[in-house]
Design an enzyme around this catalytic site. Structure first.
Site, PDB file in Angstrom:
ATOM      1  N   GLU A  57       0.837  -1.202   0.000  1.00 28.53           N
ATOM      2  CA  GLU A  57       0.000   0.000   0.000  1.00 28.53           C
ATOM      3  C   GLU A  57       0.873   1.254   0.000  1.00 28.53           C
ATOM      4  O   GLU A  57       1.185   1.772   1.061  1.00 28.53           O
ATOM      5  CB  GLU A  57      -0.941  -0.021   1.205  1.00 28.53           C
ATOM      6  N   MET A 102      -8.903  -3.555  -2.796  1.00 30.45           N
ATOM      7  CA  MET A 102      -9.503  -3.344  -1.475  1.00 30.45           C
ATOM      8  C   MET A 102     -10.646  -2.329  -1.594  1.00 30.45           C
ATOM      9  O   MET A 102     -10.502  -1.147  -1.300  1.00 30.45           O
ATOM     10  CB  MET A 102      -8.432  -2.897  -0.489  1.00 30.45           C
ATOM     11  N   THR A 103     -11.780  -2.839  -2.022  1.00 28.42           N
ATOM     12  CA  THR A 103     -12.932  -1.985  -2.325  1.00 28.42           C
ATOM     13  C   THR A 103     -13.702  -1.638  -1.055  1.00 28.42           C
ATOM     14  O   THR A 103     -14.896  -1.916  -0.905  1.00 28.42           O
ATOM     15  CB  THR A 103     -13.830  -2.673  -3.362  1.00 28.42           C
TER      16      THR A 103
END
Length: 549
Positions: A326, A392-393
């Site tokens: 990330e 990563m919704t």
């Protein structure tokens, strides 16, 4: 004479996959069942193959068996969606209970991982040539042509198999059992720190009924430090001693046993559910800062990860590795400046090191905006080395914007007044598809928690707030299992739910909205679903039950 046509299908042409054609004399028979081979992924030392059984006949097939030969030095170590029997260099694949019946005009498919550089030959389907006809073609009548093009994104999803192997001097039989059909993957994250304040243990995955519904568990997290994969929490991972009451199998740990902690409990869970796979996830929001340094020497990074995941103390626990970076060449907790090619370089190095027999997956950004996080790194190039990706919704919106506006953190689709364009599940999935990434390699993400604000006077989304709402472990964050009674849903918008109670406003998914997302994903042809994380669900697994369907 008959004809074996193991050729490049239209889907494979679109993916520019490496294929092999084996051609004999023209077929003389009428339309009949055929088997078509695609080499959908190739990384030099190995490859992924897919066979599609296509029933061009006028009556249904009640079962099927595909057989072929491989040259010396080439082998198939694992397969899915079929039972595999090997005799020398001869391979036979037979249907499982759920995919044996193929109606007229219908298809069935199975896949496998290959090791080596050779290609199949002498293919038969139910004893007849794979290209149709009535007489099997012998090797003496075939000629082989090879077409090689640049590999890009795979058109199939690679899944490790649960196998039982019996070996004699000449025959090895590998029975593949319980692998999910395409589109049926269900991946849940297990957080190592859950064993502390949350008091959530591997046993709870079993007693909640979740283990029976899951296909894969991602164990979060391993750390990334000094360009290497490292242990995240040694005590929780492999040292914590479990009592009989808290152990999966009711057997207490001994003080001197070689492996304890979550790893040993996961081993016990896999013994109870032999089709369940476990991947070790590295990075996450807090520990992604090390990926930039790792990308400077991807081969060394991959080597360190392989040695850690395959450590003899727990090698049997893990079926692969998950990367939660990330974000590549973008900002998360820190800003990464490793460049647009770094993510691809890291995934390629991992595949080269872990080979065809291990799963390699990645959790990714879900920023579907033009010029957003998904546009600054080569995700399409990386996916060819991955079994699947998990955008990563969730966490699109939250109380890090303390004054609001209030909006659900995990909208499926856009709605009037949404603060940012394409910050939705649909926006992220469409962004991946626009890059040529197959839907079958994309999993739909669901959060088993809510995000909320306090000081709110407007029940509908878009209101102002004064601060993050109080939460059990973190301000502005609460598990679904708490919210369902503490602040029940009062409305839905954009395919998700929201709740307004006592000046607090929360956005979260309920069993009803989870089911809606699941159905949407199936209609999109996605490879399945994943969620963050197991301890947020109720003790009887309400959300995972809705996600499984």
């Amino acid at each position: 004479m008959s004809r074996i046509r193991w050729h490049l299908t239209a889907a494979a042409i679109a993916a520019a996959a490496v294929t092999f054609g084996i051609v004999a004399a023209p077929a003389s028979g009428a339309a009949s069942p055929t088997a078509e081979f695609q080499k959908t992924q190739d990384w030099g030392s190995g490859w992924t193959g897919k066979v599609t059984v296509r029933n061009g006949g006028s009556s249904a097939l009640s079962s099927w068996a595909v057989e072929f030969d491989l040259p010396a030095g080439t082998s198939i170590p694992s397969a899915w969606d079929a039972a595999l029997t090997k005799t020398g260099n001869h391979y036979k694949f037979t249907n499982l209970s759920w995919n044996g019946n193929v109606p007229a005009g219908g298809t069935a498919s199975f896949g496998f991982n290959g090791s080596g550089t050779g290609s199949p030959s002498n293919c038969t389907l139910n004893g007849q040539p794979c290209g149709g006809g009535t007489n099997p073609t012998s090797s003496s009548t075939t000629t082989t042509t090879t077409t090689t093009t640049r590999p890009t994104s795979s058109t199939t999803t690679t899944t490790s198999s649960s196998t039982t192997t019996t070996t004699s001097s000449s025959t090895t039989t590998t029975t593949t059992t319980g692998n999910p059909p395409p589109g049926d993957k269900l991946v849940g994250y297990f957080i190592q720190w859950g064993v502390y304040g949350r008091n959530f243990h591997v046993k709870n995955v079993d007693t909640s009924g979740s283990a029976a519904k899951l296909t894969h568990i991602n164990y979060a997290f391993g750390n990334v430090q000094n360009g290497q994969c490292t242990i995240g929490d040694a005590y929780a991972d492999y040292d914590k001693a479990y009592t009989a009451a808290d152990s999966v199998d009711g057997v207490a740990d001994n003080w001197d046993q070689p492996l304890r902690g979550n790893f040993n409990q996961l081993r016990k869970l896999k013994k109870k559910y032999p089709n369940l796979k476990v991947l070790w996830s590295f990075g996450g929001w807090t520990w992604s800062g090390g990926f930039g340094q790792a990308s400077k020497n991807p081969a060394a990074f991959a080597d360190s990860c392989y040695k850690l995941v395959e450590d003899p103390r727990w090698a049997d626990v893990f079926d692969g590795i998950d990367i939660d970076w990330e974000y590549p060449n973008a900002c998360g907790l820190t800003c990464d400046t490793s460049g647009p090619d770094s993510f691809k370089a890291v995934t390629q190095a991992l595949r080269n090191k872990f080979g065809a027999n291990n799963l390699i997956t990645a959790a990714t950004s879900a920023d579907g905006a033009d010029g957003g996080k998904l546009d600054v790194a080569d995700y399409a190039g990386a996916v060819q080395y991955l079994d699947w990706v998990m955008p990563m919704t969730y966490d699109f919106f939250g109380a890090w914007d303390a004054k609001g506006p209030t909006n659900p953190h995990s909208p499926l689709t856009a709605y009037p007044g949404i603060p940012k364009d394409k910050w939705t599940t649909e926006g992220a999935i469409n962004k991946f598809k626009s890059k040529g990434i197959p839907a079958s390699k994309i999993l739909l993400g669901v959060g088993f928690y809510g995000r909320g604000w306090t000081g709110v006077t407007q029940a509908t989304p878009g209101g102002t707030a004064t601060a993050a709402a109080p939460g059990t472990y973190e301000a502005g964050f609460e598990d679904y299992k708490v919210l369902k009674t503490k602040c029940p849903a009062t409305g839905t918008i954009g395919g998700t739910a929201y709740a307004f109670c006592g000046g607090n406003w929360w956005g979260y998914d309920t069993p009803a909205t989870v089911a809606g997302k699941r159905n949407w994903g199936k209609a999109q042809g996605l490879g399945g679903s994943f969620f963050w994380e197991l301890s947020g669900d109720t003790s009887n697994g309400e959300l995972i039950t809705a996600l499984r369907g």
